[in-house]
Design a protein around this motif. Structure first.
Motif, PDB file in Angstrom:
ATOM      1  N   GLY A 149      -5.119   6.395   7.988  1.00  0.00           N
ATOM      2  CA  GLY A 149      -4.774   5.677   6.760  1.00  0.00           C
ATOM      3  C   GLY A 149      -3.291   5.393   6.656  1.00  0.00           C
ATOM      4  N   PHE A 150      -2.465   6.356   7.029  1.00  0.00           N
ATOM      5  CA  PHE A 150      -1.013   6.198   6.963  1.00  0.00           C
ATOM      6  C   PHE A 150      -0.561   5.056   7.866  1.00  0.00           C
ATOM      7  N   ILE A 151      -1.085   5.051   9.106  1.00  0.00           N
ATOM      8  CA  ILE A 151      -0.695   4.023  10.068  1.00  0.00           C
ATOM      9  C   ILE A 151      -1.147   2.641   9.599  1.00  0.00           C
ATOM     10  N   ILE A 152      -2.389   2.548   9.092  1.00  0.00           N
ATOM     11  CA  ILE A 152      -2.895   1.261   8.597  1.00  0.00           C
ATOM     12  C   ILE A 152      -2.018   0.736   7.465  1.00  0.00           C
ATOM     13  N   ALA A 153      -1.662   1.611   6.504  1.00  0.00           N
ATOM     14  CA  ALA A 153      -0.856   1.186   5.358  1.00  0.00           C
ATOM     15  C   ALA A 153       0.514   0.691   5.794  1.00  0.00           C
ATOM     16  N   ALA A 207      -6.553   9.373   0.868  1.00  0.00           N
ATOM     17  CA  ALA A 207      -7.917   8.938   0.543  1.00  0.00           C
ATOM     18  C   ALA A 207      -8.824   9.000   1.760  1.00  0.00           C
ATOM     19  N   LEU A 208      -8.362   8.420   2.884  1.00  0.00           N
ATOM     20  CA  LEU A 208      -9.187   8.427   4.089  1.00  0.00           C
ATOM     21  C   LEU A 208      -9.383   9.847   4.608  1.00  0.00           C
ATOM     22  N   GLY A 209      -8.316  10.636   4.544  1.00  0.00           N
ATOM     23  CA  GLY A 209      -8.429  12.018   5.000  1.00  0.00           C
ATOM     24  C   GLY A 209      -9.405  12.822   4.176  1.00  0.00           C
ATOM     25  N   THR A 210      -9.308  12.672   2.844  1.00  0.00           N
ATOM     26  CA  THR A 210     -10.229  13.377   1.961  1.00  0.00           C
ATOM     27  C   THR A 210     -11.673  12.970   2.227  1.00  0.00           C
ATOM     28  N   MET A 211     -11.886  11.667   2.357  1.00  0.00           N
ATOM     29  CA  MET A 211     -13.245  11.200   2.550  1.00  0.00           C
ATOM     30  C   MET A 211     -13.817  11.614   3.904  1.00  0.00           C
ATOM     31  N   TYR A 238       0.841  -1.185   0.000  1.00  0.00           N
ATOM     32  CA  TYR A 238       0.000   0.000   0.000  1.00  0.00           C
ATOM     33  C   TYR A 238       0.881   1.241   0.000  1.00  0.00           C
ATOM     34  N   ASP A 239       0.382   2.290  -0.602  1.00  0.00           N
ATOM     35  CA  ASP A 239       1.050   3.591  -0.544  1.00  0.00           C
ATOM     36  C   ASP A 239       0.487   4.337   0.669  1.00  0.00           C
ATOM     37  N   PRO A 240       1.284   4.513   1.734  1.00  0.00           N
ATOM     38  CA  PRO A 240       0.759   5.162   2.943  1.00  0.00           C
ATOM     39  C   PRO A 240       0.209   6.559   2.681  1.00  0.00           C
ATOM     40  N   VAL A 241       0.894   7.319   1.825  1.00  0.00           N
ATOM     41  CA  VAL A 241       0.431   8.678   1.531  1.00  0.00           C
ATOM     42  C   VAL A 241      -0.899   8.632   0.781  1.00  0.00           C
TER      43      VAL A 241
END
Length: 607
Positions: free
Chosen positions: A577-581, A517-521, A509-512
């Motif tokens: 999202g970053f941490i999950i990735a 994506a999660l941040g935008t949503m 996964y790309d953390p950024v």
């Protein structure tokens, strides 16, 4: 068969932009050229067709280039005949027009709030659960934009143009042609455009361009006149039948005129813009079987334009419209009066061109002209762009081999052909079909300039043109951020090696990207939820949602609070999202490492 012999310094096959540029460059340098064009008109796909005074461009050709030498060449030829035209192009989808390049506000208003949310959820799903492999265009686009946006803005038009399913088109093409478009940045630019600066700014296409007063064909008609004045008339309706070779050099060509009379011209050099497939099939003696078979494997996409003259002075404001509707076969529609008002002899009328992407010999290509005109009237009226009863005339223009296709094995075929061609130093291949490369007009002209200079003693590699430069249409904020200069066309999906399959299966996964994506949503959801409550109104609006203020400092159910909530939602979503990735990638790396070590023991060829 009647035959005579003449001798020239350079025989040039093809009277399109590349061939005519080479001819004029050689003429200026004192070298005698002779141009053979098999059609009745010069310009190739950059021609302008005159039908009863109405001038039709074949595909729409903007004069915009980053190559200063080409720009100066254009200005020298036509000078005051150029107009500076504004660009307006849109996408037609489900009865609505979307700005192209896509603009978030316009796109959201057109698709509506519900569909926007579904698009966002589809995007979030793609970021959270992407396809583990990216072999084809559908997988690549869906992973980055979600399935709904892929269906809306990529699938239908791409399949119309190339005649292949998106699952058959390699992901490499998408990676080069679409890589600078980012849905997260697009949403952020709508909510907080000032936050995007420098290299984060979204790439946009040029907003205006030069265009000859009477269409692109005016450029090549004028070059033909100049050559004629210099004593080098272009031979129209002259088809090359043979290219004569003696050992490792070409020594001349045999051409047939419109009456079938054949004539041989001995030449010290031959410049070819004819399709490579045709070129190798007229070599005398024939090339090696391997090269000839490779040439015969090359494929092309053909093209036809249905021109309609409409009894109305104004139709729609666009230069052209992309038709992303599967309900009609037309792929793109040009409005020639918006390219130049001088293309229309009667200002109370308009003329448009409907573009159909076809294969030579298929149902559309072989259809009767009257049937194609009726189809064009029906489909344009169905799209709501014209009143079919106001169409007063029409014409059909067919253009074979308009687009070279980069299918599976294309590169290997070209390499095999070049292995043979490169041994013939006085045979120069230039232009789009001459090199089987999806060049723009300016890059085709540069190959011609280089070939002419090589004849004069230079040592340019014409195959390097349009490979290392930035793609000419993109206005990049920082040099080096854009795609390569080569204008790519789709490549069919290739078979992956075992190690590639493993890497795809354990793709990281790309953390950024996931964070973005999660941040935008999350930010978007907070903004929409707050805005929905405010629009609904009532007493004690948003009491429950206001509890978010305990976690998002400065948030409340107000318009100002909605922006603050969007900002905090974006920050929290990004971190999550970053941490999950990162956590997923660490786990995947451990398992992949174990598997590769086991495979390395079992098969020493993998590593």
């Amino acid at each position: 068969m009647d035959s005579t012999e003449s001798k020239v310094r350079c025989a040039i096959i093809g009277g399109g932009p590349a061939g005519l540029t080479a001819a004029l460059e050689l003429s200026r340098a004192g070298v005698e050229p002779i141009v053979f064009e098999m059609d009745q008109q010069v310009g190739g796909i950059s021609r302008t067709v005159d039908y009863k005074g109405y001038r039709f461009d074949i595909g729409g050709h903007r004069f915009f280039t980053k190559v200063e030498r080409v720009h100066n060449w254009w200005m020298d030829i036509l000078s005051d005949e150029f107009l500076v035209r504004p660009r307006l192009s849109r996408i037609y989808y489900q009865g609505k027009f979307f700005d192209y390049p896509l603009k978030p506000k316009n796109a959201l208003l057109n698709v509506g709030l519900t569909e926007s949310v579904l698009v966002g959820l589809s995007y979030l799903k793609a970021q959270a659960f992407p396809s583990r492999e990216e072999k084809n265009l559908e997988q690549w686009v869906t992973n980055r934009f979600g399935k709904r946006l892929f269906t809306m803005f990529f699938k239908t038009y791409t399949e119309k143009v190339w005649g292949m399913k998106c699952t058959e088109i390699g992901a490499d093409w998408a990676a080069q042609r679409i890589k600078n478009l980012d849905l997260g940045k697009a949403a952020l630019s709508m909510l907080a455009p000032k936050l995007l600066t420098g290299k984060n700014q979204i790439t946009t296409l040029i907003e205006e361009f030069y265009y000859p007063r009477l269409g692109p064909g005016q450029m090549w008609e004028r070059v033909t006149e100049i050559l004629d004045e210099r004593g080098h008339p272009v031979r129209l309706e002259h088809q090359v039948k043979k290219i004569h070779r003696d050992g490792e050099k070409v020594i001349g060509v045999t051409v047939a005129d419109g009456n079938g009379h054949e004539e041989r011209f001995d030449a010290e050099h031959v410049i070819s813009t004819m399709p490579i497939r045709d070129l190798l099939n007229v070599m005398d003696p024939p090339p090696p079987d391997e090269a000839l078979e490779a040439a015969n494997r090359l494929r092309y996409r053909d093209f036809l334009t249905v021109g309609l003259i409409v009894d109305s002075p104004e139709l729609f404001p666009d230069n052209w419209i992309y038709i992303h509707s599967p309900d009609v076969q037309v792929g793109r529609i040009q409005n020639f009066g918006n390219w130049s008002p001088h293309m229309i002899p009667d200002k109370s009328t308009s003329c448009i061109g409907l573009e159909y992407f076809v294969q030579e010999g298929d149902e559309l290509w072989t259809a009767d002209d009257d049937a194609l005109i009726e189809l064009g009237k029906k489909e344009t009226a169905q799209l709501g762009l014209i009143d079919a009863d106001k169409v007063i005339d029409g014409v059909v223009i067919r253009m074979p081999k308009a687009y070279p296709v980069y299918d599976h094995g294309y590169k290997e075929n070209i390499d095999s052909i070049r292995e043979y061609i490169d041994k013939i130093p006085n045979l120069h291949l230039i232009g789009r079909n001459g090199q089987h490369r999806y060049n723009n007009q300016d890059h085709s002209m540069v190959t011609a300039m280089y070939a002419a200079e090589n004849i004069l003693g230079a040592h340019h590699d014409v195959w390097d043109v349009n490979v290392e430069e930035e793609y000419h249409e993109e206005a990049h904020v920082e040099k080096g951020q854009g795609a390569s200069g080569e204008r790519l066309v789709p490549q069919r999906v290739r078979e992956a090696s075992p190690i590639e399959i493993l890497n795809d299966a354990f793709a990281k996964y790309d953390p950024v990207a996931l964070g973005g994506a999660l941040g935008t949503m999350l930010g978007f959801v907070v903004f929409l939820a707050t805005a929905g409550l405010l629009l609904k109104g009532g007493e004690d609006v948003g009491v429950t949602l206001a509890l978010l203020g305990n976690y998002f400092p400065g948030y409340d159910v107000t318009w100002a609070g909605s922006l603050m909530g969007a900002l905090w939602g974006a920050i929290f979503g990004y971190l999550i999202g970053f941490i999950i990735a990162v956590a997923i990638n660490v786990t995947v790396s451990i398992h992949l490492g174990k598997l590769l070590r086991r495979l390395g023991v079992l098969d020493g060829s993998i590593g």
